[in-house]
Design an enzyme around this catalytic site. Structure first.
Site, short mmCIF file in Angstrom:
data_model
loop_
_atom_site.label_atom_id
_atom_site.label_comp_id
_atom_site.label_asym_id
_atom_site.label_seq_id
_atom_site.Cartn_x
_atom_site.Cartn_y
_atom_site.Cartn_z
NE ARG A 51 0.30 4.35 14.23
CZ ARG A 51 0.87 3.33 13.15
NH1 ARG A 51 2.11 3.66 12.79
NH2 ARG A 51 0.37 2.09 13.10
CB SER A 96 -4.77 -5.77 9.58
OG SER A 96 -4.02 -4.50 10.09
CG ASP A 128 -3.01 3.87 13.35
OD1 ASP A 128 -2.69 4.18 14.69
OD2 ASP A 128 -2.73 2.62 13.20
CG ASP A 139 -2.19 -1.09 0.92
OD1 ASP A 139 -3.01 -0.93 0.13
OD2 ASP A 139 -2.09 -2.14 1.81
#
Ligand code: ARG
Length: 400
Positions: free
Chosen positions: A97, A177, A126, A16
């Protein structure tokens, strides 16, 4: 005219984020894409990732080892607040993050980019954490999130990448994931989407199944200074090494697995599995040392602050005025949180079995039930009369 001229893209090496590179250039008219991969202890080899970004069309590929800052500036302040979102999730993914956002903003400023980009989709937390953190650090930068807009399925994404020389993944994609860093792993999707389904053993990497853990307990002493862990098994140790070693020790005893259904900021309930061996032990140990060294009122008041602190980290407000204000409170409380905690690791448990501190408020003379008791029992009577007075008056009034 494109949406921006020069972009710094958060890069993981996966399909991605790789597809983001040609997509930003071809579809959105961006002239230059610089990628940034942060090493937060996820265990990936970074040189192949650095090269892959160039092959995918990046003009520059930056790799930053941010492990030390991750532990010192993000994990430890959260530990001092004993943060657990919804009482259970130690924020292992969430804490990464704001650090990645900071690295992106710094790179954008250094290389004269007018935007930063990330590969988050529109359903998760996120994206919120990135976008809000970036806005807080530099409100003039644009934030681009191509995967939030492109509407391509997985197959379409792979096919798009192949047109620009991005190879399709060789391994069959895992149904899960997974996000990983030094603090732990977060696992969702695939069979886990049914909240009734027990996780398969195959999803765990950092923690052993109880059936495979040692039949003997292991004792670990953790030393803290002002709420920061600084020693392990009696030896001084640096932050990153402490996390690595304690992950091993605790994971070997199956400590730190969490299976929970959580409330995302974007309104969705999701089922997530975490394994956070070291962080779990550290929170138990730190909280215990606080019970020895903080006064009752600070301990009780701090619990409310901790709840708010956990929520604001989860909800992307690491760089916010409320966070800064609460930081000051938490730091003040940690002045005397210095001492050693003894932890017994056994069959999935991290039991605190001992604690000691030069700053201890525990008073044996007062606590003992033995002959050397110094507590003034007479004083209790008057205290109870005054303490119970409002209740006594209320009761009398009710009887008429
Ligand atoms: N639910 C966690 C959070 O919002 C983890 C998110 C990433 N999880 C994942 N399996 N990729 O912080």
């Amino acid at each position: 005219m494109g949406r921006a001229n020069k972009v710094v893209l958060a890069y993981s090496g996966g399909v991605d984020t790789s597809v983001c590179i040609p997509y930003l250039k071809q579809e959105w008219g961006i002239q230059e894409v610089i990628t940034l991969a942060a090493d937060l202890g996820q265990g990936d080899e970074l040189e192949p990732i650095r090269q892959k970004a160039i092959q995918s069309g990046a003009s520059q590929s930056l790799v930053v080892d941010a492990k030390d800052s991750f532990v010192k500036d993000y994990a430890f302040p959260a530990l001092q607040a004993n943060t657990l979102y919804e009482n259970r999730y130690p924020l292992s993914t969430a804490l990464a993050r704001p650090l990645i956002a900071k690295l992106l903003v710094e790179a954008a400023e250094q290389y004269g980019a007018d935007a930063v980009a990330h590969g988050c989709t529109g359903k998760g937390n996120d994206q919120v954490r990135f976008d809000v953190s970036i806005a807080a650090l530099n409100p003039n930068l644009k934030v681009l999130a191509p995967a939030r807009e492109w509407g391509m399925s997985r197959e379409e994404t792979i096919a798009y990448g192949e047109r620009f020389g991005i190879p399709a993944p060789v391994k069959k994609k895992s149904p899960y994931s997974i996000d990983r860093n030094l603090l732990g792993r977060s696992i969702e999707a695939g069979p886990l989407e049914d909240p009734w389904t027990e996780p398969l053993e195959e999803i765990y990497v950092m923690t052993k199944a109880i059936a495979d853990t040692p039949d003997e307990p292991e004792y670990v002493e953790i030393g803290f200074e002002k709420g920061i862990p600084t020693s392990l098994k009696g030896e001084a140790i640096a932050p990153v090494q402490l996390l690595q070693q304690l992950n091993q020790l605790a994971g070997n005893h199956g400590v730190g697995r969490i299976d929970m259904l959580e409330n995302r900021l974007v309104g969705i309930k999701s089922r997530e599995i975490y394994e956070v061996p070291a962080l779990w032990v550290l929170i138990q140990a730190h909280r215990d040392l606080e019970s020895l060294t903080l006064t009752a009122d600070v301990t009780h008041y701090k619990r409310g602050i901790e709840e708010t602190f956990s929520q604001l980290i989860y909800n992307g407000l690491w760089y916010s005025p409320l966070k800064a204000a609460l930081d000051a409170f938490i730091q003040q409380t940690q002045e005397r949180v210095t001492g050693t905690v003894r932890v017994k690791l056994f069959k999935g448990n991290a039991a605190i079995v001992g604690r000691r501190s030069d700053k201890s408020l525990y008073t044996p003379d007062l606590a003992t039930y033995g002959a050397d008791d110094k507590f003034d029992h007479q004083a209790a009577e008057g205290f109870i009369y005054v303490w119970g007075l409002p209740t006594r008056i209320w009761s009398q009034q009710g009887r008429g």
